[in-house]
Design an enzyme around this catalytic site. Structure first.
Site, PDB file in Angstrom:
ATOM      1  N   SER A 125       0.806  -1.218   0.000  1.00 34.17           N
ATOM      2  CA  SER A 125       0.000   0.000   0.000  1.00 34.17           C
ATOM      3  C   SER A 125       0.839   1.268   0.000  1.00 34.17           C
ATOM      4  O   SER A 125       0.342   2.345  -0.329  1.00 34.17           O
ATOM      5  CB  SER A 125      -0.954   0.013   1.198  1.00 34.17           C
ATOM      6  OG  SER A 125      -0.264   0.287   2.398  1.00 34.17           O
ATOM      7  N   LYS A 168       1.048   4.176   7.434  1.00 37.87           N
ATOM      8  CA  LYS A 168       0.218   5.017   6.567  1.00 37.87           C
ATOM      9  C   LYS A 168       0.671   6.467   6.642  1.00 37.87           C
ATOM     10  O   LYS A 168       1.395   6.875   7.544  1.00 37.87           O
ATOM     11  CB  LYS A 168      -1.251   4.948   6.999  1.00 37.87           C
ATOM     12  CG  LYS A 168      -1.892   3.568   6.943  1.00 37.87           C
ATOM     13  CD  LYS A 168      -2.064   3.072   5.527  1.00 37.87           C
ATOM     14  CE  LYS A 168      -2.719   1.704   5.483  1.00 37.87           C
ATOM     15  NZ  LYS A 168      -2.794   1.167   4.096  1.00 37.87           N
TER      16      LYS A 168
END
Length: 219
Positions: A125, A168
């Protein structure tokens, strides 16, 4: 002498203590330790008591800086090394391993900011940020972050509710935190929006750099 295994948090505390002493020539107070790691003073005291009980430090309650990292045994962290503590998801959040996998010989100051431990990346990701599956990322321990920084966070798994680890890009919008992936497939890697008033959430640290895994193919 083989000492009892440490939990993940105890390992982070011990690594912080050693690096603080190396940098400043004295141990931190419980307040300084708590401020750096995101603990209350009472929680810092509990972690120190656990390390002392397991034989990793000697602590004196009568003085503010009354602790010593024991030398000459496995209690002392290897010099110029960082503990590798489990996995961190760059994809679907994964459960965090609780113990140190190994100590890797790497100079902590090679990372910016200085890293206290490493985590192994799982998933793709964050590939647009040049962070790939199976890379080792250095994490600088802190419980605070600025918008757009890449952070290691603990968030609840949407299926089980158990706390999991993720890497993230962080954005704060009032009481809401938005965690963004760095991947063009936004359907698969959609933003994660967290209401911090109603959902458990914690920043574990800032992304500080990586050691590239060179043994496998790109996606």
């Amino acid at each position: 002498m083989q000492l009892p295994a440490l939990t993940e948090k105890q390992t982070r505390v011990l690594a912080f203590l050693q690096q603080y002493v190396q940098q400043k020539g004295r141990p931190p107070t419980q307040t300084e330790m708590g401020d750096a790691l995101g603990f209350t003073r009472s929680m810092a005291r509990l972690h120190l008591a656990a390390l002392a009980e397991k034989g990793y430090i000697a602590a004196e309650d009568s003085t503010a800086r009354g602790l010593t990292i024991l030398q000459g045994t496995v209690a002392a962290l290897p010099p110029n090394s960082l503990p590798l503590i489990g996995r961190i998801a760059a994809g679907t959040p994964v459960m965090s391993d609780e113990n140190v996998e190994e100590y890797l010989t790497v100079e902590p100051t090679l990372f910016r900011p200085r890293a206290q431990f490493l985590r192994r990346v799982e998933g793709w990701s964050m590939q647009n940020a040049n962070i790939f599956d199976r890379d080792l990322v250095g994490i600088h321990q802190t419980h605070e972050a600025s918008n757009r920084q890449i952070v290691a966070v603990r968030i609840p798994d949407p299926q089980t509710g158990d706390m999991t680890m993720a890497l993230k890009r962080y954005t704060r919008q009032g009481r809401f935190v938005v965690l963004l992936s760095e991947n063009d497939d936004q359907q698969r890697y959609a933003p994660i929006r967290i209401d911090t008033d109603n959902t458990e959430f914690a920043i574990e640290g800032l992304y500080a750099g990586l050691i590239r895994y060179a043994g496998g193919p790109l996606p």
